[in-house]
Write an enzyme that holds these catalytic residues in place. Structure first.
Site, PDB file in Angstrom:
ATOM      1  N   ASN A   9     -93.001 -78.701 -14.604  1.00 26.30           N
ATOM      2  CA  ASN A   9     -94.165 -79.569 -14.430  1.00 26.30           C
ATOM      3  C   ASN A   9     -94.103 -80.687 -15.468  1.00 26.30           C
ATOM      4  OD1 ASN A   9     -96.694 -80.742 -14.217  1.00 26.30           O
ATOM      5  ND2 ASN A   9     -97.803 -78.988 -15.079  1.00 26.30           N
ATOM      6  N   LYS A  11     -96.023 -83.247 -15.712  1.00 29.64           N
ATOM      7  CA  LYS A  11     -97.331 -83.841 -16.037  1.00 29.64           C
ATOM      8  C   LYS A  11     -97.209 -85.379 -15.966  1.00 29.64           C
ATOM      9  CE  LYS A  11     -98.237 -79.688 -18.584  1.00 29.64           C
ATOM     10  NZ  LYS A  11     -98.968 -78.997 -19.627  1.00 29.64           N
ATOM     11  N   HIS A  95    -104.465 -76.824 -11.720  1.00 32.26           N
ATOM     12  CA  HIS A  95    -103.884 -76.702 -13.064  1.00 32.26           C
ATOM     13  C   HIS A  95    -105.026 -76.823 -14.082  1.00 32.26           C
ATOM     14  CE1 HIS A  95    -101.744 -77.704 -16.730  1.00 32.26           C
ATOM     15  NE2 HIS A  95    -100.677 -77.161 -16.175  1.00 32.26           N
ATOM     16  N   GLU A  97    -105.368 -78.407 -16.674  1.00 28.12           N
ATOM     17  CA  GLU A  97    -105.674 -79.782 -17.109  1.00 28.12           C
ATOM     18  C   GLU A  97    -106.528 -80.497 -16.060  1.00 28.12           C
ATOM     19  OE1 GLU A  97    -101.633 -80.834 -17.995  1.00 28.12           O
ATOM     20  OE2 GLU A  97    -101.681 -79.440 -19.677  1.00 28.12           O
ATOM     21  N   GLU A 167    -101.584 -69.076 -16.084  1.00 31.44           N
ATOM     22  CA  GLU A 167    -101.327 -69.896 -17.266  1.00 31.44           C
ATOM     23  C   GLU A 167    -102.505 -69.760 -18.230  1.00 31.44           C
ATOM     24  OE1 GLU A 167     -98.447 -73.317 -16.547  1.00 31.44           O
ATOM     25  OE2 GLU A 167    -100.349 -73.956 -15.716  1.00 31.44           O
ATOM     26  N   GLY A 173     -98.887 -75.794 -23.946  1.00 29.86           N
ATOM     27  CA  GLY A 173     -98.587 -76.885 -24.870  1.00 29.86           C
ATOM     28  C   GLY A 173     -98.857 -76.552 -26.327  1.00 29.86           C
ATOM     29  N   SER A 213     -96.104 -72.519 -22.658  1.00 30.18           N
ATOM     30  CA  SER A 213     -95.089 -72.530 -23.729  1.00 30.18           C
ATOM     31  C   SER A 213     -93.833 -71.727 -23.396  1.00 30.18           C
ATOM     32  CB  SER A 213     -95.698 -72.076 -25.055  1.00 30.18           C
ATOM     33  OG  SER A 213     -96.707 -72.981 -25.461  1.00 30.18           O
TER      34      SER A 213
HETATM   35  P1  PGA Z   1     -96.243 -75.929 -21.378  1.00 26.96           P
HETATM   36  O1  PGA Z   1     -97.087 -76.302 -20.079  1.00 26.96           O
HETATM   37  O2  PGA Z   1     -94.987 -75.243 -20.915  1.00 26.96           O
HETATM   38  O3  PGA Z   1     -95.959 -77.251 -22.058  1.00 26.96           O
HETATM   39  O4  PGA Z   1     -97.091 -75.036 -22.211  1.00 26.96           O
HETATM   40  C1  PGA Z   1     -97.160 -75.425 -18.986  1.00 26.96           C
HETATM   41  C2  PGA Z   1     -98.041 -76.023 -17.915  1.00 26.96           C
HETATM   42  O5  PGA Z   1     -99.050 -76.644 -18.255  1.00 26.96           O
HETATM   43  O6  PGA Z   1     -97.772 -75.890 -16.702  1.00 26.96           O
END
Ligand code: PGA
Length: 249
Positions: A9, A11, A95, A97, A167, A173, A213
């Protein structure tokens, strides 16, 4: 059971030229991987160009969001049919976010998942608790509600084509991965939730991804868990070398 599914992903990263260069490098290095499914989720603007680069490779395309209507006066939105037309096979839905910054509700998630399924896209429905919710012992109730409302009234045949991504928001992140047993506990809970509604056979078929992560060092530990069927990778998917290592975990 499905093959393990790894989705990168991106983003809001990469312009078209960067995306194309990345896809060429990745496609060249993962072509022999026949025992897993791989997809990348670039921004909308790069989908069309990437579909040409990834044609005839093992790497599929995933969109990061979709609108629930087929067409109409919805400025700024993109429909499932448009995503299919741009070459997508998967679409991320809900997601954290999107939930946090764009106030997406479980009801929105449900409408989007239904629209994706109707159009023939495979929805990747994201669920996960925040740190406050985990600390308040609400993890299971939050996930149960996200599943109950997000997958509401989706028929068994469509649930079969639905992918769930767990998640934990506190792991996204932050460099703080859930320990594999912690993730497995929730994955098992998600599978049991689906089994109660649709039966154990259908629940056993569902791919449940872990995200938060994920990196080349923890991918194999996570994938060793019984109910973890794949990985949703954010930051570590922005570099072709590190995504390749995760794909070859
Ligand atoms: P990340 O993000 O691997 O940077 O923690 C995962 C995601 O948001 O899908």
């Amino acid at each position: 059971m499905h093959k393990p599914l790894i989705i990168g992903n991106w983003k809001m990263h990469k312009v078209v030229a960067e995306a194309v260069e990345f896809a060429r490098q990745l496609a060249a290095s993962v072509t022999p991987v026949a025992d897993r499914d791989v997809a990348i989720a670039p921004p909308f603007t790069a989908l069309h160009a990437l579909s040409a680069v990834l044609k005839d490779t093992v790497i599929a395309l995933c969109a990061q969001d979709v609108h629930w209507e087929e067409e109409g006066a919805f400025t700024g939105e993109v429909s499932a049919r448009m995503l299919l037309d741009a070459g997508c096979r998967y679409v991320l839905i809900g997601h954290s976010e999107r939930r946090r910054w764009f106030s997406e509700s479980n009801e929105d998630v449900n409408r989007k998942a239904k629209a994706a399924l109707k159009a023939g896209l495979l929805p990747v429905v994201c669920v996960g608790e925040t740190l406050d919710e985990r600390e308040a012992d609400q993890t299971f109730s939050v996930i149960r509600r996200q599943l109950k409302e997000g997958l509401n009234n989706i028929a068994a045949n469509d649930i079969r084509r639905t992918i769930v991504a767990y998640e934990p928001v506190w792991a996204i992140g932050t460099g703080k991965t859930a320990i594999p047993e912690q993730a497995e506990e929730i994955h098992d809970f998600i599978r049991q939730f689906i089994a109660r509604i649709h039966g154990t056979d259908i629940a056993a078929e569902i791919s449940i991804l872990y995200g938060g992560s994920v990196n080349p060092d923890n991918a194999a530990y996570l994938m060793a868990q019984k109910d973890i069927g794949g990985l949703l990778v954010g930051g570590a998917s922005l570099d072709p070398g590190s995504l390749r290592k995760i794909i070859h975990y």
